[in-house]
Write an enzyme that holds these catalytic residues in place. Structure first.
Site, PDB file in Angstrom:
ATOM      1  N   LYS A  59      -0.137  -1.981 -17.968  1.00 41.52           N
ATOM      2  CA  LYS A  59       0.231  -0.798 -17.181  1.00 41.52           C
ATOM      3  C   LYS A  59       1.709  -0.817 -16.795  1.00 41.52           C
ATOM      4  O   LYS A  59       2.384   0.200 -16.827  1.00 41.52           O
ATOM      5  CB  LYS A  59      -0.626  -0.754 -15.917  1.00 41.52           C
ATOM      6  N   GLN A  60       2.197  -1.987 -16.399  1.00 38.49           N
ATOM      7  CA  GLN A  60       3.560  -2.038 -15.860  1.00 38.49           C
ATOM      8  C   GLN A  60       4.134  -3.435 -16.020  1.00 38.49           C
ATOM      9  O   GLN A  60       3.411  -4.366 -16.357  1.00 38.49           O
ATOM     10  CB  GLN A  60       3.537  -1.634 -14.400  1.00 38.49           C
ATOM     11  N   TRP A 100       2.930  -3.363  -1.894  1.00 39.77           N
ATOM     12  CA  TRP A 100       3.999  -4.335  -2.211  1.00 39.77           C
ATOM     13  C   TRP A 100       5.280  -3.611  -2.600  1.00 39.77           C
ATOM     14  O   TRP A 100       6.358  -4.191  -2.621  1.00 39.77           O
ATOM     15  CB  TRP A 100       3.556  -5.279  -3.333  1.00 39.77           C
ATOM     16  N   ASP A 101       5.160  -2.306  -2.888  1.00 42.60           N
ATOM     17  CA  ASP A 101       6.315  -1.475  -3.238  1.00 42.60           C
ATOM     18  C   ASP A 101       7.473  -1.697  -2.270  1.00 42.60           C
ATOM     19  O   ASP A 101       8.634  -1.736  -2.657  1.00 42.60           O
ATOM     20  CB  ASP A 101       5.958   0.019  -3.179  1.00 42.60           C
ATOM     21  N   GLU A 133      -2.282  -3.594 -13.589  1.00 41.49           N
ATOM     22  CA  GLU A 133      -3.622  -3.335 -13.054  1.00 41.49           C
ATOM     23  C   GLU A 133      -4.651  -2.954 -14.114  1.00 41.49           C
ATOM     24  O   GLU A 133      -5.811  -2.719 -13.785  1.00 41.49           O
ATOM     25  CB  GLU A 133      -3.534  -2.232 -11.990  1.00 41.49           C
TER      26      GLU A 133
HETATM   27  C1  BGC Z   1       0.796   0.513  -9.164  1.00 41.47           C
HETATM   28  C2  BGC Z   1       0.989  -0.486  -8.049  1.00 41.47           C
HETATM   29  C3  BGC Z   1       1.668   0.205  -6.900  1.00 41.47           C
HETATM   30  C4  BGC Z   1       0.908   1.435  -6.471  1.00 41.47           C
HETATM   31  C5  BGC Z   1       1.641   2.212  -5.403  1.00 41.47           C
HETATM   32  C6  BGC Z   1       0.020   1.698  -8.663  1.00 41.47           C
HETATM   33  O1  BGC Z   1      -0.096   2.646  -9.658  1.00 41.47           O
HETATM   34  O2  BGC Z   1       0.136  -0.076 -10.244  1.00 41.47           O
HETATM   35  O3  BGC Z   1       1.757  -1.572  -8.501  1.00 41.47           O
HETATM   36  O4  BGC Z   1       1.781  -0.669  -5.838  1.00 41.47           O
HETATM   37  O5  BGC Z   1       0.714   2.285  -7.576  1.00 41.47           O
HETATM   38  O6  BGC Z   1       2.872   2.663  -5.854  1.00 41.47           O
END
Ligand code: BGC
Length: 765
Positions: free
Chosen positions: A590-591, A332-333, A476
């Site tokens: 996490k984010q 999704w980045d 996550e």
């Molecule tokens: C993140 C995801 C991201 C992926 C690739 C993961 O660590 O939690 O949101 O899409 O890394 O960058």
């Protein structure tokens, strides 16, 4: 602090032969042209130094290992021997070393002075990957000694390839045809052809052809005179199946022969001109803050070097083309973090990114069918490669203590991916006014995404609402949660967009609509989307605190600081989520998650809600993902926390140029560049400090420059017209290109205006 006079270069005059720093420099100094990436390694380096030429859009799998992108052999390899001794930064004493990445045109240069016995040897080289001819790489290499010496130059193709998960190129054949060195092979799994041609121009010198230990080389022996500089130029071409309708080897030979005729400077000139145009279109100037300027420019550079080649329908992997890391997969980045930069500045590339999703729609359909009970429509891969099937494994992260794989649910539960894509598809149409992509398959993608959410949603009779259960949101560390605010909102907006697409097509393209509805047999489901749109539950702000609960029961988790959670780890690479992860029972996330939602749908939430949530979630966020900082920067700017916005802006903008990121998660090597963070830096600058936001009707600019910034200048593309924007502390000046097609609506500092082709508007604020 960067050199004030040079905000277009990254350089160092140190050489550190630690493996770790060679790896990080490989990322930092990489060059790429969208077709392939070439890590920032030295000419004499090989597989152990992680030399990598990663080719976009071709993947391979060996046995049960991960499918990953293919690395091509290194046609840029050169080493010299002086009086029989190999000269290499790894073994020879270094008197002086300098290496530079020129951001203006993606060229990498090194200059090294070595000492071998009593002799000093200078080696210089410069290389680029052509954006005019994407299969082509060109190198100019020169050397001299301070005393007469016997020098042997070995140059050619090194096919000792750095592969992470198995050997991908097989049936390898090395040969020489005329003057051209050749390498030919097929991929292990699908037997796709990959070949390399190399041609060196070392005027007048006789050469010997040698094939040894996976090197296809030409050898020149020279009695070098003291002080004289010897120069050779090399061209190499990489071709893969599908690049040309004809014979690949012939095409590769032709490419290097033509490049030789044009000469290094001839090829570089065309390449430079194209780069100049790119920068004219995409540069952002920050006056008053050199550190921010260089970091942002480097971030933009990182996006430009991986912009897919026109017509390729490729997308951009989470670690760009810096290697095979993260399976070369597209997440999704791309849609959420990189696409905005492209759609606002370089819409031709935004199209390619979305075409990739149209081309992988069947993979998304397959995933829906196989991933769960009765799922229908398009469930896009969490980690997508060329077919759109999911490369993410159910056990995706290794526990560093035991080496055992941990069950993670990224693949089967991170359902927001489909809506993220639908949103970008619609955004492209809104901002460019170009509906050709919708007609080409974009509308089908959107309807199939809505269909997927309808099949995933759960109707709760007693509450008369739809809910989305058992998912992972952007955070996550908390898996299998119910009613994640971000996911539910994305799904609701997907239904909304699906209905808008149908209405738009009804009016503008009734025949295409009829065909589409029949093709995917979806007409009877449109009323269901309407109902789901109305009745889908999205967690709401608490009336008192204004905070939105990230998911049902989040508030019941342990209240503990990020530092405390980190203290509970027993291994530096430990993953904090999955199963027994230390963050799992806590509120530490996490984010950006709710904050990501407030940013994505910023027009739909008032400032007080954004502020309350920012203040609540910020101390609870570990920023374990490089995607997190920019969302905090953007919402901070939105609520007037400009110093915080700056802090998070720098965090995202400096990530790759500083190159201090973590490279292991669990047992998995993740060391590569971070294009999502780069896109986040652009968003933080333009949407955050510039206060830019466009919708279908107009472009809004409400600046809130960081105190140090005297001026912020950039270009914008809106409805396929282009505008130069200059913001200083007192005014905004918008200059419409004279070739623009029409007047466009702007709202600058809350004043509604219209900007005609060629017109300049100036508004004080
Ligand atoms: C993140 C995801 C991201 C992926 C690739 C993961 O660590 O939690 O949101 O899409 O890394 O960058």
């Amino acid at each position: 602090m960067p050199d004030k006079n040079n905000l277009w270069k990254v350089n160092t005059n140190k050489f550190d032969n630690e493996k770790e720093s060679i790896m990080r420099n490989g990322n930092l100094y990489q060059i790429s042209n969208g077709y392939m990436g070439y890590r920032g390694t030295l000419d004499e380096f090989g597989r152990d130094e992680l030399v990598g030429i990663t080719v976009a859009g071709i993947f391979d799998k060996v046995g049960d290992e991960w499918r990953e992108p293919v690395n091509a052999p290194n046609g840029g390899y050169t080493i010299i021997k002086v009086d029989g001794k190999k000269i290499s930064a790894l073994e020879t004493d270094i008197v002086k070393h300098e290496q530079t990445l020129d951001i203006t045109n993606a060229t990498f240069e090194r200059k090294t002075v070595f000492k071998e016995g009593s002799k000093k040897i200078n080696i210089s080289s410069k290389r680029f990957l052509s954006i005019d001819k994407p299969n082509l790489g060109a190198i100019e290499y020169s050397f001299s000694t301070d005393k007469d010496a016997k020098i042997v130059v070995e140059t050619g193709i090194d096919y000792n390839i750095w592969d992470l998960s198995g050997k991908h190129l097989v049936n390898e054949k090395a040969s020489k045809k005329g003057n051209v060195l050749l390498y030919d092979s097929v991929t292990n799994e699908l037997k796709k052809q990959v070949c390399v041609a190399e041609l060196t121009d070392f005027k007048g010198l006789k050469e010997e052809h040698v094939i040894k230990s996976n090197y296809n080389l030409r050898k020149f022996s020279i009695n070098a005179e003291a002080g004289k500089t010897y120069k050779l130029t090399k061209n190499f071409a990489v071709f893969k199946d599908g690049d040309t309708p004809g014979n690949l080897i012939d095409a590769a030979v032709k490419t290097v022969e033509e490049a030789k005729s044009a000469g290094f400077s001839g090829c570089l000139k065309v390449h430079d001109e194209l780069w100049k145009k790119r920068w004219e279109q995409c540069d952002v100037i920050i006056e008053g803050d050199d550190e921010a300027q260089l970091a942002l420019r480097y971030s933009i550079f990182q996006l430009l070097i991986v912009a897919p080649v026109k017509g390729s329908a490729n997308s951009i992997p989470a670690r760009a083309l810096s290697g095979q890391v993260y399976k070369g997969a597209i997440f999704w980045d791309t849609e959420m973090f990189m696409f905005p930069f492209f759609v606002y500045t370089y819409p031709e590339v935004a199209v390619e990114l979305l075409r990739y999703r149209i081309q992988t729609l069947d993979g998304a359909r397959r995933k829906a069918k196989t991933e769960g009970p009765g799922f229908r429509g398009a469930y896009y891969a969490w980690e997508s490669q060329e077919s759109g099937d999911d490369a993410c494994t159910y056990f995706n992260i290794g526990d560093p203590h035991t080496g055992r794989l941990l069950r993670t649910h990224f693949r089967d539960k991170q359902v927001h991916i489909s809506g993220d894509i639908a949103i970008a598809m619609w955004e492209y149409f809104k901002l460019t006014g170009d509906d050709s992509l919708l007609l080409e398959g974009g509308a089908e993608v959107i309807l199939e995404c809505a269909r997927f959410y309808y099949s995933y949603a759960y109707f709760k009779k007693d509450k008369n609402r739809y809910e989305i259960l058992d998912v992972i949101g952007p955070d996550e560390y908390h898996e299998r949660v119910n009613n994640n605010a971000f996911t539910n909102k994305v799904a609701k907006v997907t239904f909304e967009i699906a209905l808008e697409v149908v209405n738009y097509f009804k009016e503008k393209h009734p025949d295409a609509l009829k065909k589409l509805l029949e093709k995917i047999d979806i007409a009877h489901e449109i009323p269901q989307f309407e109902e789901a749109y109305k009745l889908l539950y999205v967690p709401q702000p608490d009336p008192e605190t204004k905070v939105i609960e990230q998911f049902d029961t989040y508030y019941k988790l342990e209240e503990v600081s990020v530092e405390e959670v980190k203290k509970r780890t027993v291994h530096p690479n430990e993953y904090l989520g999955a199963g027994q992860g230390v963050a799992v029972p806590t509120k530490v996330i996490k984010q950006a998650d709710v904050i990501m939602m407030l940013n994505l749908f910023k027009d739909r939430f008032p400032v007080d809600i954004k502020k309350a949530n920012w203040e609540y979630y910020e101390p609870r966020t570990e920023h374990g993902s490089s995607l997190s900082a920019c969302a905090y920067a953007l919402v901070a700017a939105d609520v007037g926390k400009i110093d915080w916005a700056y802090k998070y802006f720098l965090k995202t903008a400096r990530l790759d140029i500083e190159a201090k990121y973590k490279v292991y998660v669990g047992t998995i090597f993740m060391g590569g560049s971070h294009p999502a963070a780069n896109g986040g830096a652009w968003m933080a600058a333009i949407f955050g400090f510039g206060g830019v936001k466009a919708n279908k009707e107009k472009v809004t600019i409400n600046p809130r420059l960081y105190s140090k910034w005297k001026k912020l200048s950039f270009n914008l593309s809106f409805k396929q017209d282009s505008f130069a924007v200059n913001i200083d502390k007192k005014k905004v000046v918008v200059v419409a290109n004279k070739n623009n097609a029409d007047s466009r609506a702007f709202s600058v500092a809350n004043k509604e205006l219209s900007c005609k082709p060629g017109e300049t508007i100036e508004i004080k604020y």
